[in-house]
Enzyme design. Sequence first.
Site, PDB file in Angstrom:
ATOM      1  N   GLN A 123     -10.470  -3.641  -2.525  1.00 29.45           N
ATOM      2  CA  GLN A 123     -11.705  -3.032  -2.012  1.00 29.45           C
ATOM      3  C   GLN A 123     -12.881  -3.336  -2.951  1.00 29.45           C
ATOM      4  OE1 GLN A 123     -12.274  -0.881   0.916  1.00 29.45           O
ATOM      5  NE2 GLN A 123     -14.377  -1.354   0.316  1.00 29.45           N
TER       6      GLN A 123
ATOM      7  N   ARG B  16       0.858  -1.194   0.000  1.00 28.51           N
ATOM      8  CA  ARG B  16       0.000   0.000   0.000  1.00 28.51           C
ATOM      9  C   ARG B  16       0.882   1.228   0.000  1.00 28.51           C
ATOM     10  NH1 ARG B  16      -5.037   2.223   3.563  1.00 28.51           N
ATOM     11  NH2 ARG B  16      -6.021   0.624   2.297  1.00 28.51           N
TER      12      ARG B  16
ATOM     13  N   ARG C 236     -13.959  -7.271   3.187  1.00 26.68           N
ATOM     14  CA  ARG C 236     -12.541  -7.047   2.836  1.00 26.68           C
ATOM     15  C   ARG C 236     -11.717  -8.265   3.232  1.00 26.68           C
ATOM     16  NH1 ARG C 236     -10.143  -2.364   2.531  1.00 26.68           N
ATOM     17  NH2 ARG C 236      -8.673  -3.600   1.323  1.00 26.68           N
TER      18      ARG C 236
ATOM     19  N   CYS D 224     -16.149   2.859   1.365  1.00 26.58           N
ATOM     20  CA  CYS D 224     -15.018   1.963   1.657  1.00 26.58           C
ATOM     21  C   CYS D 224     -14.503   2.133   3.080  1.00 26.58           C
ATOM     22  CB  CYS D 224     -13.899   2.204   0.646  1.00 26.58           C
ATOM     23  SG  CYS D 224     -13.423   3.937   0.524  1.00 26.58           S
TER      24      CYS D 224
ATOM     25  N   HIS E 212      -7.596   0.710  -6.122  1.00 26.98           N
ATOM     26  CA  HIS E 212      -7.784  -0.010  -4.839  1.00 26.98           C
ATOM     27  C   HIS E 212      -8.545  -1.317  -5.139  1.00 26.98           C
ATOM     28  CE1 HIS E 212      -7.909  -0.769  -0.690  1.00 26.98           C
ATOM     29  NE2 HIS E 212      -8.760   0.126  -0.262  1.00 26.98           N
TER      30      HIS E 212
ATOM     31  N   ASP F  54     -16.884   8.343  -1.033  1.00 26.74           N
ATOM     32  CA  ASP F  54     -15.577   8.164  -0.393  1.00 26.74           C
ATOM     33  C   ASP F  54     -15.157   9.540   0.133  1.00 26.74           C
ATOM     34  OD1 ASP F  54     -13.063   7.231   0.377  1.00 26.74           O
ATOM     35  OD2 ASP F  54     -12.243   7.154  -1.661  1.00 26.74           O
TER      36      ASP F  54
HETATM   37  N1  NVA Z   1      -9.652   7.304  -1.484  1.00 33.30           N
HETATM   38  C1  NVA Z   1      -9.282   6.860  -0.152  1.00 33.30           C
HETATM   39  C2  NVA Z   1      -9.593   5.428   0.023  1.00 33.30           C
HETATM   40  C3  NVA Z   1      -9.312   4.892   1.404  1.00 33.30           C
HETATM   41  C4  NVA Z   1      -9.634   3.441   1.550  1.00 33.30           C
HETATM   42  C5  NVA Z   1      -7.818   7.133   0.083  1.00 33.30           C
HETATM   43  O1  NVA Z   1      -7.000   6.853  -0.810  1.00 33.30           O
HETATM   44  O2  NVA Z   1      -7.478   7.640   1.147  1.00 33.30           O
HETATM   45  N1   CP Z   2     -11.034   0.730   3.037  1.00 30.93           N
HETATM   46  C1   CP Z   2      -9.739   0.675   3.401  1.00 30.93           C
HETATM   47  O1   CP Z   2      -8.856   0.426   2.594  1.00 30.93           O
HETATM   48  O2   CP Z   2      -9.525   0.897   4.720  1.00 30.93           O
HETATM   49  P1   CP Z   2      -8.093   1.133   5.407  1.00 30.93           P
HETATM   50  O3   CP Z   2      -7.542   2.420   4.851  1.00 30.93           O
HETATM   51  O4   CP Z   2      -8.400   1.219   6.873  1.00 30.93           O
HETATM   52  O5   CP Z   2      -7.207  -0.029   5.059  1.00 30.93           O
END
Ligand code: NVA
Ligand code: CP
Length: 331
Positions: free
Chosen positions: A136, A106, A316, A271, A133, A230
């Site tokens: 997800q 990540r 998830r 998410c 992502h 989101d």
């Molecule tokens: N768009 C958000 C998704 C988090 C799961 C981010 O990248 O922070």
């Molecule tokens: N939805 C998601 O990816 O959550 P986290 O950022 O907590 O991993």
Amino acid sequence: MPVNLNGRSLLTLRDFTPDEIRYLINLSMDLKAKKRSGIHGNTLEGKNIVLIFEKASTRTRCAFEVAAYDEGGNVTFLTNSQMGVKESIEDTARVLGRYYDGIEFRGYRQETVDNLARHAGVPVWNGLTDLYHPTQILADLMTMQEQLKKPFQNMKLCFVGDARNNMGNSLMIGAAKMGMKFTSIAPPSLFPSEDIVNYARQVATETGAVIEVTDEIGVGVKGSDAVYTDVWASLGEEDKFAERIALLQPYQVNNALMNKTGNPETLFMHCLPSFHDTNTQIGITVKEKHDLDSMEVTDGVFRSRNSVVYDQAENRMHTIKAVMVATCGKL
Ligand code: NVA
Ligand code: CP
């Protein structure tokens, strides 16, 4: 042709066929039923998995860890490593590929996870980048299948908000693959890139999906089986809240927006994490500076009976387990 994902990486759903995605969702359903009946598996026994995190996470990290333990695997959580600082992505990948059977990443750049996969020699899974992502989306598709109980081809999903972020991009690709009707609803400056929209529309010619982009909320949400939103500023964009609030306040998911679907059963999806109240550090700052009690979704919609956000979060874990089992486990 039976599906066999052994040895495959999951970098983006672009690389997966509709049959492969369906296979992963079905495997997730089986693994969910197995866990619910208290059966621990051994499909990841003897497998070592490394979880590399450049960005914060709750669900993704914990889902990978619990999923691995449930199936007998071992994990290392790696942050603050040499990767990209004193050592190239290629060298890191070559080393980790000798220790581990699978690598989760990540972070910021999609190129990093692509590069890891090019050199590791073991499956690499994208746990979120600025662009995509994919794990997800598997959980979201699984949740829609469980809740709506009809073929994906008969579902309409809309995404409201920052439609060019990793979630907006990945949902559009997932919906196109599964033949769904999908609408991105956003101010024009936050429309998804032409590359993503053209790709999704090209996939749609094969799957029967319909991909739309609009700034008109009423037109976009009408008839939706699910409304998805989101955060307005993603990880790494924390300095952009003021700008995004100005742009996106009219796109907040509230009762008025949900009513515009014309369907009292429309699911609310997110998410997570979410700014639906002021019980967070950022929520408190936004309240002080902008006098807002919530951002992308009101607390009322978030907690309503239409909301399936915790089902998504649970899924998830089951979908991530399916990805690991299918790509590096003993099936
Ligand atoms: N768009 C958000 C998704 C988090 C799961 C981010 O990248 O922070
Ligand atoms: N939805 C998601 O990816 O959550 P986290 O950022 O907590 O991993």
